[in-house]
Design a protein around this motif. Sequence first.
Motif, mmCIF file in Angstrom:
data_model
loop_
_atom_site.group_PDB
_atom_site.id
_atom_site.type_symbol
_atom_site.label_atom_id
_atom_site.label_comp_id
_atom_site.label_asym_id
_atom_site.label_seq_id
_atom_site.Cartn_x
_atom_site.Cartn_y
_atom_site.Cartn_z
ATOM 1 N N THR A 1 -3.254 -40.564 18.460
ATOM 2 C CA THR A 1 -4.157 -39.931 17.493
ATOM 3 C C THR A 1 -5.606 -40.059 17.939
ATOM 4 O O THR A 1 -6.401 -39.130 17.773
ATOM 5 N N SER B 1 -6.221 -37.307 12.617
ATOM 6 C CA SER B 1 -5.591 -38.388 11.868
ATOM 7 C C SER B 1 -4.097 -38.455 12.196
ATOM 8 O O SER B 1 -3.489 -37.484 12.667
ATOM 9 N N GLY B 2 -3.501 -39.603 11.913
ATOM 10 C CA GLY B 2 -2.070 -39.742 12.109
ATOM 11 C C GLY B 2 -1.275 -38.772 11.257
ATOM 12 O O GLY B 2 -0.247 -38.239 11.694
ATOM 13 N N THR B 3 -1.772 -38.514 10.046
ATOM 14 C CA THR B 3 -1.076 -37.585 9.153
ATOM 15 C C THR B 3 -1.089 -36.172 9.711
ATOM 16 O O THR B 3 -0.072 -35.463 9.690
ATOM 17 N N HIS B 4 -2.255 -35.751 10.231
ATOM 18 C CA HIS B 4 -2.348 -34.393 10.787
ATOM 19 C C HIS B 4 -1.452 -34.252 12.016
ATOM 20 O O HIS B 4 -0.744 -33.232 12.162
ATOM 21 N N ALA C 1 1.238 -35.953 12.747
ATOM 22 C CA ALA C 1 2.643 -35.963 12.313
ATOM 23 C C ALA C 1 3.041 -34.611 11.729
ATOM 24 O O ALA C 1 4.158 -34.119 11.971
ATOM 25 N N THR C 2 2.135 -33.989 10.966
ATOM 26 C CA THR C 2 2.426 -32.680 10.376
ATOM 27 C C THR C 2 2.652 -31.629 11.449
ATOM 28 O O THR C 2 3.582 -30.807 11.364
ATOM 29 N N GLN C 3 1.807 -31.633 12.491
ATOM 30 C CA GLN C 3 1.958 -30.659 13.577
ATOM 31 C C GLN C 3 3.238 -30.904 14.366
ATOM 32 O O GLN C 3 3.930 -29.962 14.762
ATOM 33 N N LYS D 1 6.009 -32.251 13.183
ATOM 34 C CA LYS D 1 7.143 -31.827 12.354
ATOM 35 C C LYS D 1 7.299 -30.308 12.382
ATOM 36 O O LYS D 1 8.417 -29.789 12.351
ATOM 37 N N THR E 1 8.338 -36.741 13.837
ATOM 38 C CA THR E 1 7.016 -37.313 14.058
ATOM 39 C C THR E 1 6.854 -37.782 15.504
ATOM 40 O O THR E 1 7.853 -37.950 16.219
ATOM 41 N N LYS F 1 6.229 -40.716 16.488
ATOM 42 C CA LYS F 1 6.930 -41.996 16.617
ATOM 43 C C LYS F 1 8.399 -41.778 16.942
ATOM 44 O O LYS F 1 8.988 -42.497 17.764
#
Length: 280
Positions: free
Chosen positions: A181, A187-190, A192-194, A196, A202, A204
């Motif tokens: 990231t 961000s980690g959330t962004h 992970a969203t991309q 997915k 994710t 990870k």
Amino acid sequence: MRYVGRVPAPPLDRFIDDIYCLSGVPRHRVMNVPPMPSAHLFLNFGAPARLHDSDPAGPSVLFADGWFMGLWTRRFLVEYPARVRLVGVHFKPWGLSPFVGGAAGELRNRWAPVDAVWQRSVDRIREEVGAVASAADALRAVKRELRARLAESPLRGLDMVEHTAGRLARSRGAVSVGALTGAAGVSGTHLATQFKSHVGVTPKHVARIYRFAGLILSVDTQGPVDWAELAHTAGYFDQAHFSREFKDFTGHTPTDYLALRRRFPAVHGFPPDSGPMPAD
């Protein structure tokens, strides 16, 4: 059974590891396929094959024409007919997305008929490929189809996913999500969203699959195997976690897997035997 595979030229090589023909009498009718960093396209020209989900709640499917498979996070089984004739594509984890658009994320741990994704094209493709005599001609025909299907405009977020997943591939999953990231500047959330959207899982989880694939392909089953050392080198710092993940991904303990591989050695230069293992 004969395997003829080719790495495609640019621009397809950004998204595809190889395009291959598989033909002949299989050494084993049922193969157990652990999670590997690939999505798939299968075009079947022989008798139907059957795909089984290792999850008892998941359905099996008779594979008679053409099927897409997204990235799998658990093992599945392929039951071959007595003679095999198919053309397949090994996509990189992010590589299916520019050919199927938004369907890539939806295909995680799933299969879908080609016509459900490419709208009534499988008969035309099978007629074109089935009419040629050689494996090389069949591979060229599939390459033409893939080039025609490749999205003309870059999909939003795909370049970032490709770059990030490429780091995981080169490191065999050894780069932390925090480092990924930070390098991506998101961000980690962004991120992970991309992932997915374009991969189905994710970063990870992609790292876990690359780590396991690196380990399983590094095992010399004909010599002494120090599982603890291999696991540590691959980045497993908890032996109990390694043992659980190994059993989840293969259906075997490391000891049982080694005994199976020694009984049925993989064939040098035959990629389908490098990760999958006999189940019959």
